[in-house]
Design an enzyme around this catalytic site. Structure first.
Site, PDB file in Angstrom:
ATOM      1  N   GLY A  89     -15.548  -1.372  -0.955  1.00 28.99           N
ATOM      2  CA  GLY A  89     -15.112  -0.033  -1.469  1.00 28.99           C
ATOM      3  C   GLY A  89     -14.566   0.746  -0.392  1.00 28.99           C
ATOM      4  N   ARG A  92     -13.951   5.214   3.569  1.00 29.04           N
ATOM      5  CA  ARG A  92     -13.469   6.282   4.543  1.00 29.04           C
ATOM      6  C   ARG A  92     -12.111   6.622   3.906  1.00 29.04           C
ATOM      7  NH1 ARG A  92     -10.480   2.800   9.561  1.00 29.04           N
ATOM      8  NH2 ARG A  92     -10.552   1.107   8.097  1.00 29.04           N
ATOM      9  N   LYS A 112      -6.894   8.615   4.290  1.00 28.68           N
ATOM     10  CA  LYS A 112      -7.653   7.546   5.033  1.00 28.68           C
ATOM     11  C   LYS A 112      -8.231   8.369   6.200  1.00 28.68           C
ATOM     12  CE  LYS A 112      -7.370   2.825   6.414  1.00 28.68           C
ATOM     13  NZ  LYS A 112      -6.395   1.913   6.749  1.00 28.68           N
ATOM     14  N   ARG A 182      -6.845  -4.959  -4.856  1.00 22.31           N
ATOM     15  CA  ARG A 182      -7.160  -5.779  -3.792  1.00 22.31           C
ATOM     16  C   ARG A 182      -7.506  -7.138  -4.526  1.00 22.31           C
ATOM     17  NH1 ARG A 182      -8.198  -2.352   1.065  1.00 22.31           N
ATOM     18  NH2 ARG A 182      -7.895  -0.542   0.216  1.00 22.31           N
ATOM     19  N   ASP A 247     -10.581  -8.335   0.796  1.00 22.07           N
ATOM     20  CA  ASP A 247     -10.446  -7.049   0.395  1.00 22.07           C
ATOM     21  C   ASP A 247      -9.215  -6.515   1.179  1.00 22.07           C
ATOM     22  OD1 ASP A 247     -11.990  -7.399   2.884  1.00 22.07           O
ATOM     23  OD2 ASP A 247     -12.221  -5.265   3.021  1.00 22.07           O
ATOM     24  N   ASN A 248      -8.579  -7.126   1.972  1.00 19.66           N
ATOM     25  CA  ASN A 248      -7.216  -6.723   2.522  1.00 19.66           C
ATOM     26  C   ASN A 248      -5.839  -7.520   2.012  1.00 19.66           C
ATOM     27  OD1 ASN A 248      -8.657  -4.925   3.977  1.00 19.66           O
ATOM     28  ND2 ASN A 248      -8.752  -6.085   6.000  1.00 19.66           N
ATOM     29  N   ASP A 257      -3.724  -2.485   5.074  1.00 20.71           N
ATOM     30  CA  ASP A 257      -4.924  -2.342   6.013  1.00 20.71           C
ATOM     31  C   ASP A 257      -4.415  -2.768   7.353  1.00 20.71           C
ATOM     32  OD1 ASP A 257      -6.224  -0.961   4.124  1.00 20.71           O
ATOM     33  OD2 ASP A 257      -7.794  -2.284   4.009  1.00 20.71           O
TER      34      ASP A 257
END
Ligand code: AMP
Ligand code: MG
Length: 480
Positions: A89, A92, A112, A182, A247-248, A257
Site C-alpha cells: 500500500g 508514503r 510522495k 498495479r 507492486d511496481n 516507481d
C-alpha cells in the site's frame, strides 16, 4: 487551511472503503518549491502561478488540503523479489484526487513523501531530497523519450530532516498519472478472495486505460500487450528499472516507481545497478523474462473472473501470458530495426541486430553513443576492433539496400529513435550531490537537456560523455 486550485473528481474515493485508507495531512515546517513542471501543469489545465504561490506550495508539500480533495492511501500487495507481501500500500504517498485535462483525460494527483499512512509499516512516510529529484529527473526524461511513464509535476523541500543512513533534507514529489493501478492492487484483493473488489477493479482499470474492451480476459490481453511494448522501449534506450516487483508493475503499461533505476552506459547485458538486487533478478537482460512472471501473477488474480470453469479460465489466462513472447519479440525487433534505420522486416534482421550487440558487448561499447554514432554515420570511432565493425557495417549496408527509403530519411528515422542525451547515472548523482549543498543549477540544467533528448546541442555535449572511472556510479539505492 483549504485551498482551491484543482477541480477534483474523486472516483477512487468512490470505490469501496476497503480499497484504500483515508488519511490526514502532516504539515511540514518550511515548504520551499524546488521545481514546478510548468509545461505539464499547463497540459493538465492547471495555473502555474497558483501552484507557485504560498498556498500552492503548501498543497504540494502535503501541508494543506486543496478544496475538493479526499486524501487517501491506496491499498496494494505484491511480490518483492519473488517473495509475497500481503500488504504494502501507499506507505508514503497520498492521493489527493483526480483532475481532468482539457481533453477530458483523468490524472491522479499524488504526493510522495507526504507523511505516514496506515500502510507505512516501519517507514516514516517521508522521502529524502535525493530520491525525489531522482524520480523527477528520470520520469520526465522517460516521458521526453516517448516512453509511457508516471509524470513529475513538482518537487518541494520540507525544511525537515529525514533519517536514513544520515540525516537528509526531506522533500515531497508531486507525481501525476492516469492511475497508479498495479499488479499488486489486484493481488491485494485476490489474496483475500474478494472477487467483488476484483470485478470493480477490472471495470475501473478498463475505463481508465483501455476503453472499448469489456472483459477481464480482454484486460489481461491488453496489459500483456502494453507491457510488451513498454519493456521493448526500455530495452531500446538501455533502461534498467531495478525493482520490477509486482507492486511496481503498472496496469496501464507505464513506467512507475523510480528507485534504483539507471540507464546503461557500457553495453553489459547482465548489468545490475540496484544495491538491493544482489542476485541480478532485475538485470537489464532479464527484464523481458521477469515481466512475464509478474504478468502471470496478474493473470492468477483474474482467474475467477475469466471463466466459471476454473480449468478453462486457467487455460485461457495461461495462453494470454504466453502471448507475451511473440508480442515482445515483435516490439523489440521493431524498435531495434528503427534504430538501424530499417522499416521493412527481413528474416535476417534479428541476426543483424544481434551481431551489432555482440560487438558492443565484446568491447563494452557505450550503448547510447554507438546508436547515436550510427545515426550520424561515424560509428566506426566507437569500436576498437575496426575490422569486426567493418564486416558488420557491410552487412548493414547491404540490408539498407533492401529499403525503399532514402538515406536521409533513414538517418532521420534513426535520430528519432536513438537519443543523444540520456539521464546518465553519474550526472544524476552529481545533480543530487549539488542539490544537497543547496546548488540546484546542475539539476535544472540536466532537466533542460533531457527535455529534448534527440537534439544534438553543443552546450550539452558534456552530458553525452560516458563516465570516467572516477565518475562511474556502480550502485544505486532506493533511498527509502
Ligand atoms: P518501493 O520499494 O518504493 O516500491 O516501496 C515498497 C513499499 O514500501 C510501498 O508500500 C511503499 O509505500 C513502502 N515505503 C517505501 N518507503 C517508505 C517510507 N519511507 N515510509 C513508509 N513506507 C515506505
Ligand atoms: Mg513501489
Amino acid at each position: 487551511m483549504i485551498v482551491s486550485m484543482f477541480s477534483f473528481e474523486n472516483t477512487y474515493a468512490r470505490l469501496p472503503d476497503r480499497m484504500f485508507a483515508r488519511i490526514a495531512t502532516h504539515p511540514v515546517q518550511d515548504p520551499q518549491l524546488v521545481v514546478l513542471n510548468e509545461t505539464l501543469a499547463r497540459d493538465l489545465g492547471l495555473e502555474p502561478e497558483r501552484l507557485r504561490s504560498p498556498d500552492g506550495v503548501a498543497v504540494l508539500s502535503g501541508s494543506a488540503v486543496p478544496a475538493g480533495a479526499e486524501p487517501l492511501a491506496q491499498a496494494y500487495a505484491g511480490h518483492q523479489f519473488g517473495g509475497w507481501v500481503p500488504q504494502l500500500g501507499d506507505g508514503r504517498a497520498m492521493l489527493l484526487g483526480e483532475i481532468r485535462d482539457p481533453e477530458g483525460g483523468y490524472w491522479e494527483i499524488q504526493l510522495k513523501g507526504s507523511g505516514p499512512t496506515p500502510f507505512s509499516r516501519q517507514g516514516d512516510g517521508r522521502a529524502a531530497l535525493g530520491p525525489v529529484l531522482r524520480e523527477y529527473i528520470l520520469s520526465e526524461a522517460m516521458h521526453a523519450l516517448g516512453i509511457p511513464t508516471t509524470r513529475a509535476l513538482a518537487a518541494v523541500t520540507t525544511g525537515q530532516k529525514v533519517l536514513r543512513e544520515t540525516a537528509l533534507p526531506g522533500a515531497v514529489l508531486t507525481r501525476v498519472a492516469p492511475s497508479h493501478l498495479r499488479v499488486g492492487t489486484f493481488q491485494f484483493f485476490a489474496a483475500r478472495g474478494d472477487t467483488e473488489a476484483l470485478g470493480l477493479l477490472v471495470d475501473y482499470t478498463i475505463a481508465r486505460h483501455y476503453p472499448g474492451i469489456d472483459t477481464a480476459f480482454a484486460l489481461l490481453q491488453a496489459v500483456v500487450a502494453a507491457q510488451a511494448k513498454l519493456i521493448a522501449q526500455w530495452m531500446a534506450v538501455g533502461f534498467i528499472h531495478g525493482v520490477m516487483n509486482t507492486d511496481n508493475t503498472h496496469l496501464g503499461g507505464l513506467t512507475i516507481d523510480y528507485g534504483p533505476c539507471a540507464f546503461l552506459d557500457q553495453y553489459i547485458p547482465g548489468k545490475v545497478y540496484s544495491s538491493i538486487d544482489r542476485m541480478g533478478r532485475y538485470a537489464y537482460d532479464r527484464q523481458p523474462q521477469v515481466i512475464v512472471w509478474n504478468l502471470a501473477q496478474f493473470a492468477t488474480c483474474l482467474i475467477p473472473l475469466i471463466d466459471d470453469d476454473s480449468d478453462k479460465a486457467v487455460a485461457k489466462a495461461t495462453g494470454a501470458v504466453h502471448e507475451f513472447a511473440a508480442l515482445f519479440s515483435r516490439e523489440w525487433l521493431r524498435v531495434f530495426r528503427t534504430k538501424l534505420g530499417l522499416q521493412k522486416a527481413e528474416d535476417d534482421d534479428p541476426a543483424l541486430i544481434a551481431g551489432l550487440l555482440a560487438l558492443m558487448e565484446n568491447e563494452g561499447a557505450d550503448f547510447t553513443n554507438v546508436f547515436q554514432a550510427l545515426a550520424r554515420g561515424n560509428a566506426r570511432d566507437q569500436f576498437l576492433d575496426r575490422p569486426a565493425y567493418d564486416r558488420w557495417h557491410a552487412d548493414w549496408q547491404n540490408r539498407q539496400g533492401l529499403e525503399t527509403t532514402s538515406p536521409s530519411s533513414r538517418r532521420k528515422l534513426m535520430q528519432a529513435a536513438s537519443p543523444v542525451v540520456i539521464a546518465r547515472n553519474h550526472r544524476v548523482e552529481q545533480a543530487i550531490a549539488a542539490a544537497y549543498t543547496g546548488d540546484f543549477a546542475p539539476f535544472h540544467r540536466l532537466n533542460k537537456a533531457l527535455a529534448q533528448p534527440f537534439d544534438n546541442k553543443p552546450e550539452f555535449a558534456d552530458l553525452t560523455h560516458p563516465p570516467t572511472d572516477e565518475e562511474e556510479v556502480h550502485r544505486t539505492f532506493c533511498g527509502t
